[in-house]
Design a protein around this motif. Structure first.
Motif, PDB file in Angstrom:
ATOM      1  N   VAL A  39       0.861  -1.181   0.000  1.00 38.36           N
ATOM      2  CA  VAL A  39       0.000   0.000   0.000  1.00 38.36           C
ATOM      3  C   VAL A  39       0.896   1.229   0.000  1.00 38.36           C
ATOM      4  O   VAL A  39       1.730   1.395   0.893  1.00 38.36           O
ATOM      5  N   LEU A  40       0.732   2.087  -0.994  1.00 40.14           N
ATOM      6  CA  LEU A  40       1.520   3.310  -1.099  1.00 40.14           C
ATOM      7  C   LEU A  40       0.568   4.497  -1.042  1.00 40.14           C
ATOM      8  O   LEU A  40      -0.362   4.595  -1.846  1.00 40.14           O
ATOM      9  N   VAL A  41       0.795   5.386  -0.086  1.00 39.04           N
ATOM     10  CA  VAL A  41      -0.030   6.584   0.074  1.00 39.04           C
ATOM     11  C   VAL A  41       0.835   7.802  -0.201  1.00 39.04           C
ATOM     12  O   VAL A  41       1.881   7.985   0.437  1.00 39.04           O
ATOM     13  N   ALA A  61      -1.175  14.111  -4.461  1.00 39.17           N
ATOM     14  CA  ALA A  61      -1.363  14.077  -3.009  1.00 39.17           C
ATOM     15  C   ALA A  61      -2.736  13.517  -2.650  1.00 39.17           C
ATOM     16  O   ALA A  61      -3.753  13.926  -3.217  1.00 39.17           O
ATOM     17  N   GLY A  62      -2.750  12.567  -1.728  1.00 33.19           N
ATOM     18  CA  GLY A  62      -3.988  11.940  -1.285  1.00 33.19           C
ATOM     19  C   GLY A  62      -4.322  10.661  -2.000  1.00 33.19           C
ATOM     20  O   GLY A  62      -5.207   9.918  -1.564  1.00 33.19           O
ATOM     21  N   ASP A  63      -3.628  10.364  -3.114  1.00 29.25           N
ATOM     22  CA  ASP A  63      -3.885   9.128  -3.859  1.00 29.25           C
ATOM     23  C   ASP A  63      -3.281   7.925  -3.141  1.00 29.25           C
ATOM     24  O   ASP A  63      -2.295   8.045  -2.407  1.00 29.25           O
ATOM     25  N   ILE A  64      -3.884   6.764  -3.385  1.00 28.80           N
ATOM     26  CA  ILE A  64      -3.382   5.492  -2.868  1.00 28.80           C
ATOM     27  C   ILE A  64      -3.108   4.580  -4.058  1.00 28.80           C
ATOM     28  O   ILE A  64      -3.919   4.497  -4.983  1.00 28.80           O
ATOM     29  N   ALA A 145      -3.190  -0.598  -8.794  1.00 28.38           N
ATOM     30  CA  ALA A 145      -4.576  -0.142  -8.667  1.00 28.38           C
ATOM     31  C   ALA A 145      -4.573   1.186  -7.925  1.00 28.38           C
ATOM     32  O   ALA A 145      -4.254   1.240  -6.736  1.00 28.38           O
ATOM     33  N   VAL A 146      -4.919   2.252  -8.631  1.00 25.80           N
ATOM     34  CA  VAL A 146      -4.859   3.592  -8.050  1.00 25.80           C
ATOM     35  C   VAL A 146      -6.239   4.031  -7.584  1.00 25.80           C
ATOM     36  O   VAL A 146      -7.221   3.933  -8.321  1.00 25.80           O
ATOM     37  N   VAL A 147      -6.296   4.498  -6.351  1.00 19.72           N
ATOM     38  CA  VAL A 147      -7.520   5.054  -5.779  1.00 19.72           C
ATOM     39  C   VAL A 147      -7.266   6.534  -5.530  1.00 19.72           C
ATOM     40  O   VAL A 147      -6.391   6.896  -4.735  1.00 19.72           O
ATOM     41  N   ARG A 148      -8.005   7.374  -6.237  1.00 15.89           N
ATOM     42  CA  ARG A 148      -7.807   8.808  -6.094  1.00 15.89           C
ATOM     43  C   ARG A 148      -8.336   9.294  -4.748  1.00 15.89           C
ATOM     44  O   ARG A 148      -9.198   8.685  -4.135  1.00 15.89           O
ATOM     45  N   ARG A 149      -7.792  10.403  -4.303  1.00 13.53           N
ATOM     46  CA  ARG A 149      -8.186  10.985  -3.014  1.00 13.53           C
ATOM     47  C   ARG A 149      -9.701  11.140  -2.947  1.00 13.53           C
ATOM     48  O   ARG A 149     -10.333  11.634  -3.876  1.00 13.53           O
ATOM     49  N   SER A 150     -10.297  10.716  -1.839  1.00 10.58           N
ATOM     50  CA  SER A 150     -11.745  10.784  -1.694  1.00 10.58           C
ATOM     51  C   SER A 150     -12.115  10.873  -0.218  1.00 10.58           C
ATOM     52  O   SER A 150     -11.286  10.648   0.673  1.00 10.58           O
ATOM     53  N   MET A 151     -13.380  11.188   0.032  1.00 10.23           N
ATOM     54  CA  MET A 151     -13.879  11.241   1.404  1.00 10.23           C
ATOM     55  C   MET A 151     -13.872   9.855   2.048  1.00 10.23           C
ATOM     56  O   MET A 151     -13.860   9.722   3.267  1.00 10.23           O
ATOM     57  N   GLU A 152     -13.887   8.822   1.230  1.00  2.25           N
ATOM     58  CA  GLU A 152     -13.877   7.450   1.739  1.00  2.25           C
ATOM     59  C   GLU A 152     -12.517   7.081   2.316  1.00  2.25           C
ATOM     60  O   GLU A 152     -12.421   6.438   3.365  1.00  2.25           O
ATOM     61  N   THR A 153     -11.448   7.485   1.640  1.00  4.97           N
ATOM     62  CA  THR A 153     -10.107   7.023   2.023  1.00  4.97           C
ATOM     63  C   THR A 153      -9.316   8.027   2.856  1.00  4.97           C
ATOM     64  O   THR A 153      -8.443   7.636   3.629  1.00  4.97           O
ATOM     65  N   THR A 154      -9.595   9.325   2.707  1.00  2.00           N
ATOM     66  CA  THR A 154      -8.771  10.339   3.378  1.00  2.00           C
ATOM     67  C   THR A 154      -8.714  10.188   4.900  1.00  2.00           C
ATOM     68  O   THR A 154      -7.625  10.321   5.490  1.00  2.00           O
ATOM     69  N   PRO A 155      -9.819   9.901   5.602  1.00  2.00           N
ATOM     70  CA  PRO A 155      -9.710   9.731   7.059  1.00  2.00           C
ATOM     71  C   PRO A 155      -8.743   8.619   7.458  1.00  2.00           C
ATOM     72  O   PRO A 155      -8.022   8.741   8.461  1.00  2.00           O
ATOM     73  N   THR A 189     -13.277   1.018  -2.621  1.00  2.00           N
ATOM     74  CA  THR A 189     -13.434   2.206  -3.464  1.00  2.00           C
ATOM     75  C   THR A 189     -13.018   1.901  -4.893  1.00  2.00           C
ATOM     76  O   THR A 189     -13.673   2.342  -5.851  1.00  2.00           O
ATOM     77  N   TRP A 190     -11.958   1.124  -5.048  1.00  2.00           N
ATOM     78  CA  TRP A 190     -11.483   0.787  -6.391  1.00  2.00           C
ATOM     79  C   TRP A 190     -12.495  -0.082  -7.133  1.00  2.00           C
ATOM     80  O   TRP A 190     -12.769   0.146  -8.312  1.00  2.00           O
TER      81      TRP A 190
END
Length: 325
Positions: A39-41, A61-64, A145-155, A189-190
């Motif tokens: 996992v890379l943040v 910034a904020g992507d996973i 697999a890239v997950v863009r910054r979102s309200m789901e993942t940011t916390p 999310t992905w």
């Protein structure tokens, strides 16, 4: 339990290797640790991930990024920046030509880099082992697999960022659980953004008939299920149930039940305290011989041989206690 929770329940970090990197350009890290999943943040700045599979992804910034092993990959400020640092299975670092890493140093607890501030800041969490059952999830992901910054993942990523450089009592366990939270939120999310890549059983769980049958199979693999019994539980005729199940899953009820039992058995073999006899009972086989025969046919090796292959590789033995040198 829903489908995704069921599959991810066995994917738990244990003494995961976690690192915060503070980097000023130019920089390029070549990762050859062959970890099952990383996992890379990206906390600050930008980066590019280039997998040996040919996939290239830009991160902000904020992507996973979920990096599915065992393929090596490169993380850099730009795709054409020459690789400067090689990281191997034991998380040892060296330059390409083997010379000392004079411009990269330890900057604190679980922190390293070439700058005390870092135009780019990223967090990396490497899982030591992965559940065989959870592998059915990971196999559906793209290599990067890239997950863009979102309200789901940011916390989740914010909590990990806050805690990764701390060193209080119980810190390793806390970080393991935070890494799990980041992984789970990123995976779901992905899949929501890439429904065409979702495994069949995610959609099947939403069906009132097949979803109910899958819950029975997943939660009670030891039960002597038959097609007729599953159809009765689902409130459907045997023939209609078998057709509907096959249409959703691409395999018949008996075939899926067998695959699930043998997948669960593969995970249970990771526990040295469990015998083949006890595992046979837990997954619905009448004897250890019956399990061994079915297991060998499906996995290509005996339970004993499979258990030996589940021993952690070199990087897994040392990652929990290592520090980048």
């Amino acid at each position: 339990m829903d489908a995704l929770s069921m599959m991810l329940a066995g994917s738990r970090a244990e003494g995961a290797f976690l690192l915060r990197s503070l980097l000023d350009p130019p920089w390029s890290l070549r990762i050859e640790d062959h970890a099952p999943v990383t996992v890379l943040v990206l906390v600050r700045g930008s980066a590019v991930v280039v997998s040996d599979t040919g996939q290239t992804e830009n991160l902000e910034a904020g992507d996973i990024a979920l990096l599915r092993g065992p393929d090596p990959y490169t993380v850099a400020d730009q795709p054409d920046t020459p690789v400067h640092v090689l990281i191997d299975e034991a998380q040892n670092c060296a330059t390409v030509d083997g010379s000392p890493l004079e411009d990269m140093s330890v900057l604190g607890v679980r922190t390293w880099g070439n700058s005390t501030s870092g135009q780019t800041v990223m967090l990396t969490g490497t899982y030591r082992l992965d559940s065989y059952v959870s592998g059915q999830i990971l196999d559906s992901l793209t290599p990067v697999a890239v997950v863009r910054r979102s309200m789901e993942t940011t916390p989740m990523t914010t909590l990990l960022e806050q805690q990764i450089a701390a060193d209080g009592p119980g810190q390793e366990v806390l970080l393991d659980r935070l890494l799990d939270l980041v992984l789970i939120s990123a995976v779901r999310t992905w899949f929501a953004a890439n429904p065409d890549r979702s495994p069949r059983w995610i959609k099947a769980y939403e069906d009132p008939i097949i979803g109910h049958a899958l819950r029975l199979i997943h939660n009670r693999p030891e039960h002597p299920w038959t097609v007729a019994a599953l159809a009765q539980e689902a409130g459907c005729s045997r023939a209609a149930f078998a057709r509907r199940f096959t249409n959703f899953m691409g395999i018949g009820p008996v075939g899926y039940l067998t695959e699930w039992r043998l997948s669960v058995a593969a995970d249970l073999l990771a526990d040295p305290a469990r015998t083949v006899s006890s595992i046979a009972r837990e997954v619905g086989y009448s004897s250890p011989f019956a399990l061994t025969t079915a297991f060998t046919r499906h996995h290509g090796v005996s339970p004993k041989a499979f258990r030996q292959t589940r021993r952690p590789p070199q990087w897994a033995e040392t990652a929990a206690n290592s520090r980048v040198q």
